[in-house]
Enzyme design. Structure first.
Site, PDB file in Angstrom:
ATOM      1  N   ALA A 120     105.544  11.285  -3.605  1.00  0.00           N
ATOM      2  CA  ALA A 120     105.272   9.768  -2.742  1.00  0.00           C
ATOM      3  C   ALA A 120     104.267   9.524  -2.950  1.00  0.00           C
ATOM      4  CB  ALA A 120     106.515   9.598  -1.177  1.00  0.00           C
ATOM      5  N   ASP A 169      92.775  12.993   2.598  1.00  0.00           N
ATOM      6  CA  ASP A 169      94.157  13.575   2.897  1.00  0.00           C
ATOM      7  C   ASP A 169      94.214  14.272   3.901  1.00  0.00           C
ATOM      8  OD1 ASP A 169      94.332  11.773   1.281  1.00  0.00           O
ATOM      9  OD2 ASP A 169      95.090  12.992  -0.359  1.00  0.00           O
TER      10      ASP A 169
HETATM   11  C1  GLA Z   1      94.593  10.989  -2.742  1.00  0.00           C
HETATM   12  C2  GLA Z   1      93.533  12.138  -3.098  1.00  0.00           C
HETATM   13  C3  GLA Z   1      92.385  10.880  -2.141  1.00  0.00           C
HETATM   14  C4  GLA Z   1      92.014   9.733  -2.436  1.00  0.00           C
HETATM   15  C5  GLA Z   1      92.989   9.038  -2.739  1.00  0.00           C
HETATM   16  C6  GLA Z   1      92.313   7.742  -3.766  1.00  0.00           C
HETATM   17  O1  GLA Z   1      95.393  10.481  -2.568  1.00  0.00           O
HETATM   18  O2  GLA Z   1      94.271  13.590  -1.985  1.00  0.00           O
HETATM   19  O3  GLA Z   1      90.834  12.086  -1.744  1.00  0.00           O
HETATM   20  O4  GLA Z   1      90.673  10.138  -3.578  1.00  0.00           O
HETATM   21  O5  GLA Z   1      93.791   9.884  -3.596  1.00  0.00           O
HETATM   22  O6  GLA Z   1      91.891   7.095  -2.424  1.00  0.00           O
END
Ligand code: GLA
Length: 383
Positions: A120, A169
């Site tokens: 998600a 993240d």
């Molecule tokens: C994913 C990646 C992150 C980031 C986002 C976009 O969630 O894991 O490192 O690059 O996309 O902002």
């Protein structure tokens, strides 16, 4: 998630007393695809998390059990390699990275459950990786610094899951703080917490329930395009290392003539880094309206310039844009599916969900899931 229930399930499976760890999923207020470009991001950990129960084994085996997949995965700490079970790779990848860095691991039993919806865009995979890093750290008394847990988790995603992701993240999962967003500078790795005061409004996530197959390869391609743009500018400015060091004039002069597509991608990133800085000011001044406008701009850019949106995400953003009760809306995370993030007036949320769900079903024949999320603390022991 009930701690006693986790312990009982673990005991039934492995006949041992576990340590419990919780690691949350994340949202991102603004600052998308900026992390791997040395820019800023503004994520927060949420009240949906991955839970791990873990205990030592006498032998060198690794026995994993996933509640979601109702499946065991058995391997050895002496011979860590990718599993056929993709869910297990987020765990094995972290064990592998710890070993790479010289940490000593023995065999272990491992049970995983959670309430972060999978696929998600709420970084359930980062939450699994960070939970694993922290759980192994606690179990084998490794004293891994918190920052390294996030970096090890990121590296595991790159090596065992094949996504050349940035640090956002995993950082958010480890360093999240209740009632705050994190402002992270991905170049210096300095960070600060911004109080998330939403008086009368809430963060509403709308889950498209789609994850388009090209997501991972398109992500890696975008990253390569950004690096290409940097390389062209660097031929003229030796000090430039990431798009953070690049301005619009440089792009116009050295990237646009080379490749218009790469130019558009790089321009989005340079603009998004600047947009985040204004967004942080708006949030600090309590100007949610201003923040919301910037979120809409981010969506436009992600959809038209960076081209990581999809028709389902665009539909959900377009549907709420004219509404007074919605201050801001945009797709969130890597793209090609997952959730939109919306700032919505609290008392209007229930009606909005009902209306959108029926429109969405009519348009795509798909169920719309909706979650109001609270921010929460990062990875920790769970009792
Ligand atoms: C994913 C990646 C992150 C980031 C986002 C976009 O969630 O894991 O490192 O690059 O996309 O902002």
């Amino acid at each position: 998630m009930n701690a006693q229930h986790l312990k009982n399930t673990f005991k039934k499976l492995f006949n041992a007393e576990p340590i419990l760890v919780r690691s949350p999923g994340r949202i991102n207020i603004i600052g998308e695809h900026t992390d791997y470009n040395g820019g800023f991001v503004m994520p927060a950990a949420i009240d949906k998390a991955i839970y791990v129960a873990i205990s030592k084994r006498e032998d060198d085996d690794i026995h994993l059990f996933s509640e979601s997949y109702q499946q065991f995965d058995i391997s050895s700490v002496k011979d860590l390699k990718k599993s056929e079970n993709s869910w297990a790779n987020y765990i094995l990848g972290v064990a592998d990275q710890l070993k790479e860095r010289g940490y000593k691991l023995g065999g272990f039993n491992f049970y995983i459950d959670g309430d972060v919806p999978l696929g998600a865009g709420l970084s359930s995979s980062a939450a699994v990786e960070c939970a694993t890093g922290f759980a192994l750290d606690q179990l084998f008394s490794l004293s891994v610094p918190k920052m390294d847990i996030a970096l090890i988790a990121q590296k595991a995603e790159q090596t065992f899951a094949g996504v050349n992701c940035g640090i956002m993240d995993q950082f958010a999962s480890v360093f999240g703080k209740k009632d705050h967003a994190i402002m992270l500078d991905c170049r210096s790795m300095e960070y600060s917490y911004i109080p998330l005061k939403l008086d009368g409004y809430k963060l509403l996530l709308l889950n498209t329930n789609v994850k388009h197959a090209l997501a991972d390869s398109a992500y890696n391609k975008r990253r390569a395009q950004c690096e290409q743009g940097v390389a062209w500018v660097k031929e003229h400015y030796a000090n430039v290392n990431t798009l953070r060091d690049v301005d619009l004039n440089m792009l116009e002069a050295y990237v646009k003539p080379m490749d218009i597509d790469v130019y558009n991608k790089c321009r989005f990133v340079v603009e998004e880094i600047a947009r985040l800085l204004s967004a942080a000011e708006q949030l600090e001044n309590g100007n949610l309206q201003g923040l919301g406008k910037l979120m809409i701009e981010t969506h436009e850019g992600l959809s038209k310039e960076y081209e990581v949106s999809c028709k389902e995400l665009d539909f959900l953003v377009d549907a709420v844009k004219p509404l007074d009760e919605v201050l801001g809306a945009r797709m969130m995370g890597g793209g090609f599916g997952g959730c939109t993030i919306n700032i919505v007036k609290e008392e209007k949320i229930a009606d909005l969900i009902e209306e959108l769900a029926s429109k969405y079903l009519l348009e795509f024949g798909l169920k719309l899931d909706a979650y109001t999320v609270q921010t929460d603390n990062g990875t920790s022991l769970y009792n």
